[in-house]
Scaffold this active site. Sequence first.
Site, PDB file in Angstrom:
ATOM      1  N   ARG A 168       0.825  -1.227   0.000  1.00 42.62           N
ATOM      2  CA  ARG A 168       0.000   0.000   0.000  1.00 42.62           C
ATOM      3  C   ARG A 168       0.856   1.272   0.000  1.00 42.62           C
ATOM      4  NH1 ARG A 168      -5.649  -0.583   1.774  1.00 42.62           N
ATOM      5  NH2 ARG A 168      -6.268  -2.505   0.771  1.00 42.62           N
TER       6      ARG A 168
ATOM      7  N   ARG B   1      -3.835   6.818   0.380  1.00 45.20           N
ATOM      8  CA  ARG B   1      -4.377   7.997   1.068  1.00 45.20           C
ATOM      9  C   ARG B   1      -3.447   8.774   1.974  1.00 45.20           C
ATOM     10  NH1 ARG B   1      -9.459   4.660   3.005  1.00 45.20           N
ATOM     11  NH2 ARG B   1      -7.716   3.213   3.015  1.00 45.20           N
TER      12      ARG B   1
ATOM     13  N   ARG C 202      -7.198  11.143  -6.779  1.00 43.57           N
ATOM     14  CA  ARG C 202      -8.339  10.266  -6.486  1.00 43.57           C
ATOM     15  C   ARG C 202      -9.656  11.053  -6.572  1.00 43.57           C
ATOM     16  NH1 ARG C 202     -11.955   7.893  -6.275  1.00 43.57           N
ATOM     17  NH2 ARG C 202     -12.772   6.295  -4.879  1.00 43.57           N
TER      18      ARG C 202
HETATM   19  O1  CP3 Z   1      -0.010   0.468  -3.176  1.00 36.80           O
HETATM   20  C1  CP3 Z   1      -0.427  -0.713  -3.262  1.00 36.80           C
HETATM   21  O2  CP3 Z   1      -0.158  -1.600  -2.432  1.00 36.80           O
HETATM   22  C2  CP3 Z   1      -1.212  -1.096  -4.511  1.00 36.80           C
HETATM   23  C3  CP3 Z   1      -2.614  -0.994  -4.416  1.00 36.80           C
HETATM   24  C4  CP3 Z   1      -3.476  -1.962  -3.609  1.00 36.80           C
HETATM   25  C5  CP3 Z   1      -4.778  -1.580  -3.180  1.00 36.80           C
HETATM   26  N1  CP3 Z   1      -5.381  -2.674  -2.636  1.00 36.80           N
HETATM   27  C6  CP3 Z   1      -5.358  -0.237  -3.322  1.00 36.80           C
HETATM   28  C7  CP3 Z   1      -6.488   0.152  -2.479  1.00 36.80           C
HETATM   29  C8  CP3 Z   1      -3.285  -3.304  -3.239  1.00 36.80           C
HETATM   30  C9  CP3 Z   1      -2.065  -4.194  -3.411  1.00 36.80           C
HETATM   31  C10 CP3 Z   1      -4.511  -3.741  -2.645  1.00 36.80           C
HETATM   32  C11 CP3 Z   1      -4.729  -5.130  -2.182  1.00 36.80           C
HETATM   33  C12 CP3 Z   1      -5.935  -5.434  -1.401  1.00 36.80           C
HETATM   34  N2  CP3 Z   1      -7.195  -4.935  -1.543  1.00 36.80           N
HETATM   35  C13 CP3 Z   1      -5.980  -6.429  -0.387  1.00 36.80           C
HETATM   36  C14 CP3 Z   1      -4.828  -7.308   0.027  1.00 36.80           C
HETATM   37  C15 CP3 Z   1      -3.902  -6.627   0.952  1.00 36.80           C
HETATM   38  C16 CP3 Z   1      -4.453  -6.379   2.336  1.00 36.80           C
HETATM   39  O3  CP3 Z   1      -4.668  -5.190   2.644  1.00 36.80           O
HETATM   40  O4  CP3 Z   1      -4.681  -7.347   3.075  1.00 36.80           O
HETATM   41  C17 CP3 Z   1      -7.309  -6.460   0.101  1.00 36.80           C
HETATM   42  C18 CP3 Z   1      -7.822  -7.368   1.220  1.00 36.80           C
HETATM   43  C19 CP3 Z   1      -8.069  -5.526  -0.638  1.00 36.80           C
HETATM   44  C20 CP3 Z   1      -9.528  -5.245  -0.542  1.00 36.80           C
HETATM   45  C21 CP3 Z   1      -9.783  -3.852  -0.171  1.00 36.80           C
HETATM   46  N3  CP3 Z   1      -9.578  -2.770  -1.000  1.00 36.80           N
HETATM   47  C22 CP3 Z   1     -10.304  -3.366   1.059  1.00 36.80           C
HETATM   48  C23 CP3 Z   1     -10.663  -4.226   2.250  1.00 36.80           C
HETATM   49  C24 CP3 Z   1     -10.385  -1.979   0.939  1.00 36.80           C
HETATM   50  C25 CP3 Z   1     -10.982  -1.007   1.936  1.00 36.80           C
HETATM   51  C26 CP3 Z   1     -10.058  -0.742   3.062  1.00 36.80           C
HETATM   52  C27 CP3 Z   1      -9.372   0.565   2.871  1.00 36.80           C
HETATM   53  O5  CP3 Z   1      -8.146   0.613   3.060  1.00 36.80           O
HETATM   54  O6  CP3 Z   1     -10.071   1.548   2.536  1.00 36.80           O
HETATM   55  C28 CP3 Z   1      -9.890  -1.610  -0.347  1.00 36.80           C
HETATM   56  C29 CP3 Z   1      -9.806  -0.252  -0.917  1.00 36.80           C
HETATM   57  C30 CP3 Z   1      -8.468   0.178  -1.415  1.00 36.80           C
HETATM   58  N4  CP3 Z   1      -7.602  -0.579  -2.152  1.00 36.80           N
HETATM   59  C31 CP3 Z   1      -7.915   1.474  -1.233  1.00 36.80           C
HETATM   60  C32 CP3 Z   1      -6.675   1.467  -1.900  1.00 36.80           C
HETATM   61  C33 CP3 Z   1      -5.707   2.617  -2.043  1.00 36.80           C
HETATM   62  C34 CP3 Z   1      -8.590   2.638  -0.511  1.00 36.80           C
HETATM   63  C35 CP3 Z   1      -9.631   3.295  -1.376  1.00 36.80           C
HETATM   64  C36 CP3 Z   1      -9.317   4.713  -1.790  1.00 36.80           C
HETATM   65  O7  CP3 Z   1      -8.173   5.207  -1.679  1.00 36.80           O
HETATM   66  O8  CP3 Z   1     -10.246   5.366  -2.291  1.00 36.80           O
END
Ligand code: CP3
Length: 347
Positions: free
Chosen positions: A25, A29, A38
């Site tokens: 990640r 944000r 975004r």
């Molecule tokens: O920078 C990176 O690592 C690349 C981007 C990336 C995202 N999600 C962007 C994202 C990666 C590698 C993921 C993987 C992901 N997504 C996982 C596996 C890793 C982990 O965290 O265990 C999982 C379970 C998800 C599913 C997911 N996506 C959830 C549960 C959420 C909501 C939680 C949150 O942090 O808001 C997301 C949304 C998400 N994925 C965001 C980002 C940057 C936030 C949304 C936003 O910025 O508008």
Amino acid sequence: MSDKKKLLHVLRKEQAGTIPFWFMRQAGRYLPEYKELRATTKGFLDFCYSPEKASEATLQPIRRFGMDGAIIFSDILVIPHKLGMDVRFEEGHGPVLTPLTSEKNLAALKLSSMVEKLEPVYEALRLTRAKLPAETALIGFAGAPWTLACYMIEGSGSRDFQKVRLLSESNKPFFSKVIDLLTEAVSQHAIKQIEAGAEVFQLFDSWSGVLSETQFEEWVIAPAQKIVAKIKAKYPKIPIIGFPRMAGMKYVEYTKYTGVDAVNIDGSVSLSMALEKLSPLCIIQGNLDPTVLAENKDAMLKQAKKIIDIFKDKPFVFNLGHGILPHTPIENVQALSQFIKSYSLST
Ligand code: CP3
């Protein structure tokens, strides 16, 4: 070109004594430039499917911190979405899906057109590869079948994913079909990402920690083994990193049987266990605690030094135990990046 890439050298065991780094990640944000970009697209998935924007989000942390790896900006839930499920991201709630509960729901999913619909992700990879510095490796990723099934069957995040665990026992033939479909979908998505320029692939099994030993073998190890075999059959030189999060001692079996080149360890694994039991089997990536990174700069630098001192003579990639938290001060990420670069040169 690949000769400049420290991350690839280490993941191919061609070089020890240098410590490449990147952070899960690393885009997102905590960066004001991400928040600004975004804000130009309403839906999170629409943002993921905008190649120019997804590529720009991937590059933002590299410009600031100079990581050795750039992970493509996307999400694990693009697979269920492009198989035909209804997936939404609700502000403050995370992902919401219309749960998959019946054979009828399963029959409605279409694997045959998935990769075609995921074309914007591959385009983002191509755009990013063209803009990345020659020394930075591009990382593709996918969620592993178990973790994808967790969201697909539960319909959202959960503390213990009880519904999907119950279903995996009460209707095993059905659940096996879901896992088999996802195993194929993940393999196809990985191969397409590699063909679009990904030089490393990471498989995220974020919810593997909720399973018993037998379930872990069936739903985590066996699918990962098939995915690794399918990727390696076509692209034997692409390093694969597995992340069976919160698996504790089960990391050992995972490492032995899946065929991954590296594992990302988290806080469920002690550094001594990783050194003694995992390091002889594969390359270690990890495992600074993201809460310490967010909250306590001095403690964070101490922990980072301890991690490097333990692994510096092994092939090792510095990363976190889980993703960067949204409120993490940029200054702390900067201090950590500087520390890893200078400390690994001086030791
Ligand atoms: O920078 C990176 O690592 C690349 C981007 C990336 C995202 N999600 C962007 C994202 C990666 C590698 C993921 C993987 C992901 N997504 C996982 C596996 C890793 C982990 O965290 O265990 C999982 C379970 C998800 C599913 C997911 N996506 C959830 C549960 C959420 C909501 C939680 C949150 O942090 O808001 C997301 C949304 C998400 N994925 C965001 C980002 C940057 C936030 C949304 C936003 O910025 O508008």
